[in-house]
Every structure is written in structure tokens, then in C-alpha cells.
Design a protein around this motif. Structure first.
Motif, PDB file in Angstrom:
ATOM      1  N   SER A 175       0.840  -1.195   0.000  1.00 30.15           N
ATOM      2  CA  SER A 175       0.000   0.000   0.000  1.00 30.15           C
ATOM      3  C   SER A 175       0.881   1.254   0.000  1.00 30.15           C
ATOM      4  N   PRO A 176       0.365   2.382  -0.501  1.00 28.13           N
ATOM      5  CA  PRO A 176       1.141   3.624  -0.454  1.00 28.13           C
ATOM      6  C   PRO A 176       1.497   4.015   0.971  1.00 28.13           C
ATOM      7  N   ILE A 177       2.609   4.725   1.118  1.00 28.99           N
ATOM      8  CA  ILE A 177       3.006   5.279   2.403  1.00 28.99           C
ATOM      9  C   ILE A 177       2.262   6.602   2.580  1.00 28.99           C
ATOM     10  N   ARG A 178       1.476   6.719   3.647  1.00 27.74           N
ATOM     11  CA  ARG A 178       0.627   7.890   3.823  1.00 27.74           C
ATOM     12  C   ARG A 178       1.388   9.035   4.510  1.00 27.74           C
ATOM     13  N   ILE A 179       1.135  10.248   4.025  1.00 24.54           N
ATOM     14  CA  ILE A 179       1.819  11.432   4.533  1.00 24.54           C
ATOM     15  C   ILE A 179       0.811  12.546   4.785  1.00 24.54           C
ATOM     16  N   VAL A 180       1.184  13.443   5.710  1.00 25.51           N
ATOM     17  CA  VAL A 180       0.443  14.683   5.935  1.00 25.51           C
ATOM     18  C   VAL A 180       1.320  15.817   5.429  1.00 25.51           C
ATOM     19  N   LEU A 181       0.788  16.689   4.595  1.00 28.51           N
ATOM     20  CA  LEU A 181       1.566  17.792   4.038  1.00 28.51           C
ATOM     21  C   LEU A 181       2.013  18.758   5.134  1.00 28.51           C
ATOM     22  N   GLY A 182       3.198  19.368   4.922  1.00 27.00           N
ATOM     23  CA  GLY A 182       3.677  20.406   5.816  1.00 27.00           C
ATOM     24  C   GLY A 182       4.725  19.908   6.790  1.00 27.00           C
ATOM     25  N   VAL A 286      -2.871  12.286   3.184  1.00 24.49           N
ATOM     26  CA  VAL A 286      -4.066  12.230   4.024  1.00 24.49           C
ATOM     27  C   VAL A 286      -4.083  13.477   4.899  1.00 24.49           C
ATOM     28  N   SER A 287      -5.218  13.778   5.477  1.00 25.60           N
ATOM     29  CA  SER A 287      -5.311  14.915   6.386  1.00 25.60           C
ATOM     30  C   SER A 287      -4.753  14.530   7.761  1.00 25.60           C
TER      31      SER A 287
END
Length: 349
Positions: A175-182, A286-287
Motif C-alpha cells: 500500500s502507499p506510504i501515507r503522509i500529511v503535508l507540511g 491524508v489529512s
């Protein structure tokens, strides 16, 4: 009660749950690269999830104990032997005085864990036994272990039984590695932000417990690659002047002067750490709220898996245990069935 290191694999260190709450003083958390794998190894030995265990990269080494002790190896599939008898990862076994435990190379993973009942009982340093290699803090003299080192073992107060998971542990492999921007995503143009999810990144050989450098795409910062140093956390994705993203890991520094385009969510950081060199993967944005929901579900699933361990039969192998191990991977014709005696003759492989 003690453990002797006969041969040491790469980056063999003592790690526990890490130093919590000290980053504001410039003290890195350290601790395991793959927390769930270490927690499983400890639980299989009857230890608390954050008890001190051994972490290694690629290959474990060989060990002997001064007293009978239960142990478990987790993190991925690898060749584990006692007196040339192969045993399974992901469940606990017994090591007796005079025997040698050999932990070989990992397959399709990077970081492995060896836990012993009672835990590794080196002295505490700032409330933790975790080794921080760059500062020489914790573990055994703040360094990687080597042949001849003697490690004290804590008192084993758990039930004297070997354990294994009742069912396969949850996995998100592929699965993709999930990130939060910033927090500095505004330093990058929209087209560069889009590259984060539209491009395949590659795990490069430039990696250690502090950070891993990614290849596959450059991320130029329109507002420049220098900022006033501010806080970092494990999972921060810094982008220096090379334009190659750097993901900070367990032993990361506490502040940094490069813009951070995003942060890997805590639930996915161990999975990223375990990707072998050359692996290609994608990010998914993701948020912050979604990241927290994922973490809560991840923690709940891990607690349930650790609570669901079961005692495994020991001594003479029984048919019920052999059947539960799924020794045959598919349905075959009668002419291809291997006699049960051939399994028993090889031991619990």
C-alpha cells in the motif's frame, strides 16, 4: 543471567521503547525502527511491549546464554538456527546453556528484533535503555554491539511457555506510504507537491537509523532550501539543496534547517523503514485527522494481536500443531503427498 554476543550483525544494538518527552531538550527519541515488530518479539517472550531487546540490520549474528531462556525473532522472514536445527521466526523458542543461537539474513525486510524473556537489563540512561549511536547514549556504552559483549538479562516473571500468534498479523504491504503535508509545504510549487503522489520513489543505499534518502524524483523548493531551524520528528520529510527528499527515522535530530514538505504518519513509518534498498513505492496524502484515525486503528489492532497470542505445543510434534502450521501451501494429488515422517524427521521447520 546473561547473554553473550558471539558474532554481531550490522548495527546490532540494544533498543527499548525510546526516550519519550525529551526532544525539547535536544534528546532524540531513538528506540526501534519497527516498533510493532519489537513489541511482538517482546510479547512472545512474556515481556512488556517496550522492554529492551536487540535490533539488527540485515543479519543478526550468533549468541549464547548462561541460563535457559525463551527468545523470539521478528521483523521478517530469516534463517534462525539452534545447533543447525532451523526454527521459525515470529514465535518463541528455548535456548539452553551450551547451545548457540544463529540469526541469519533477513528476507524482504531490513530491521530484525531478538527479544529474550526478562529483557536486556543494561543500565538506564535518561530513563531508557535505547542506544542512540550518534551521541553514544544508552545501550552498552552507547555503541553497536560486537563479539565478546556480555549483556545482563532481567528476571523472567512471565509464565514459562512458548507462544505464537493465533492468526496472521495485519499487514499493509504494497500500500502507499501515507503522509500529511507540511509544515513547510508552502515552500514548494503545486506541481512539485503533485509529484509526491504522482511519482514512484526509490529507497537508496543512503540510509541508517537517523534517516533515509529517497531517489526517483527531485523536489525543488521555489522559496529556497534553507529555513530557520525548527522542530523535527521521526517521519519528517526534509528537502535539502540536493532536492532529494530525506525521511527522518528513529534516531533523527530534534531540529533542522531544511523545509519539510510532508510528514510520514506514525502508523506507516515502520513499514517504510522495512523497505529494502531499491524498492519502489508511492506516497498518498491524508489529512491530519485521517492520520490520527489510522494511528488509533493501528494501535488497537496491534494490542489485539498481542493479546491473542497462544501457547504452542512443545516437545514431540502433534498432528494438531502440524496442521495449524499450514505446512502445505496448496491442494495436491495423492501421488505428491509427502509422508508425515519426512516432516517429523526435519523437526519444526
Amino acid at each position: 543471567m546473561s547473554l553473550e554476543v558471539l558474532t554481531a550483525g550490522p548495527m546490532l544494538t540494544v533498543q527499548d521503547g525510546g526516550r519519550k518527552g525529551l526532544r525539547r531538550f535536544g534528546v532524540s527519541t531513538a528506540g526501534p525502527m519497527d516498533g510493532p515488530a519489537m513489541a511482538l518479539a517482546n510479547a512472545l517472550c512474556g515481556n512488556a511491549p517496550e522492554a529492551a531487546a536487540l535490533e539488527f540490520a540485515g543479519m543478526g549474528g550468533s549468541f549464547s546464554a548462561s541460563c535457559p531462556v525463551r527468545f523470539a525473532v521478528t521483523g521478517g522472514d530469516c534463517d534462525i538456527r539452534i545447533a543447525e536445527r532451523r526454527i521459525l521466526p515470529g514465535e518463541s523458542h528455548r535456548l539452553n546453556p551450551g547451545e548457540t543461537l544463529k540469526v541469519g539474513a533477513m528476507k524482504d525486510a531490513v530491521w530484525g528484533y531478538i527479544a529474550f524473556a526478562g529483557g536486556i537489563s543494561v543500565p538506564l540512561a535518561l530513563g531508557s535503555r535505547a542506544t542512540h549511536l550518534r551521541s553514544g547514549l544508552g545501550g552498552l556504552d552507547g555503541r553497536a554491539l560486537r563479539a565478546g559483549d556480555i549483556l545482563p538479562l532481567g528476571k523472567d516473571e512471565a509464565a514459562d511457555r512458548c507462544l505464537r500468534p493465533a492468526s496472521p498479523l495485519p499487514s499493509a504491504v504494497g500500500s502507499p506510504i501515507r503522509i500529511v503535508l507540511g509544515p513547510q509545504d508552502d515552500y514548494f510549487d503545486a506541481e512539485v507537491i503533485a509529484r509526491l503522489t504522482e511519482t514512484e520513489f526509490t529507497v537508496t543505499p543512503q540510509r541508517d537509523r537517523m534517516a533515509m534518502v529517497l531517489g526517483g524524483a527531485e523536489l525543488p523548493a521555489a522559496r529556497g532550501h534553507d529555513i530557520v531551524s525548527d522542530a523535527t520528528v521521526p517521519g519528517s520529510i526534509q528537502v535539502p539543496g540536493s532536492r532529494q527528499p530525506i525521511v527522518l527515522m528513529a534516531e533523527s535530530q530534534t531540529t533542522g534547517g531544511y523545509p519539510k514538505i510532508a510528514t510520514v504518519i506514525s502508523a506507516d513509518l515502520p513499514r517504510l523503514a522495512q523497505l529494502p534498498v531499491g524498492t519502489r513505492f508511492r506516497f498518498a496524502v491524508v489529512s491530519r485527522d485521517e492520520g490520527e484515525i489510522v494511528w488509533l486503528a493501528h494501535a488497537k489492532a496491534l494490542r489485539a494481536a498481542l493479546a491473542d497470542l497462544q501457547a504452542k505445543p512443545e516437545g514431540l510434534l502433534q498432528s494438531e500443531y502440524l496442521l495449524s502450521c499450514n505446512l502445505i501451501g496448496g491442494v495436491v494429488g495423492p501421488e505428491k503427498i509427502v509422508p508425515v515422517a519426512s516432516f517429523v524427521g526435519r523437526g519444526a521447520e
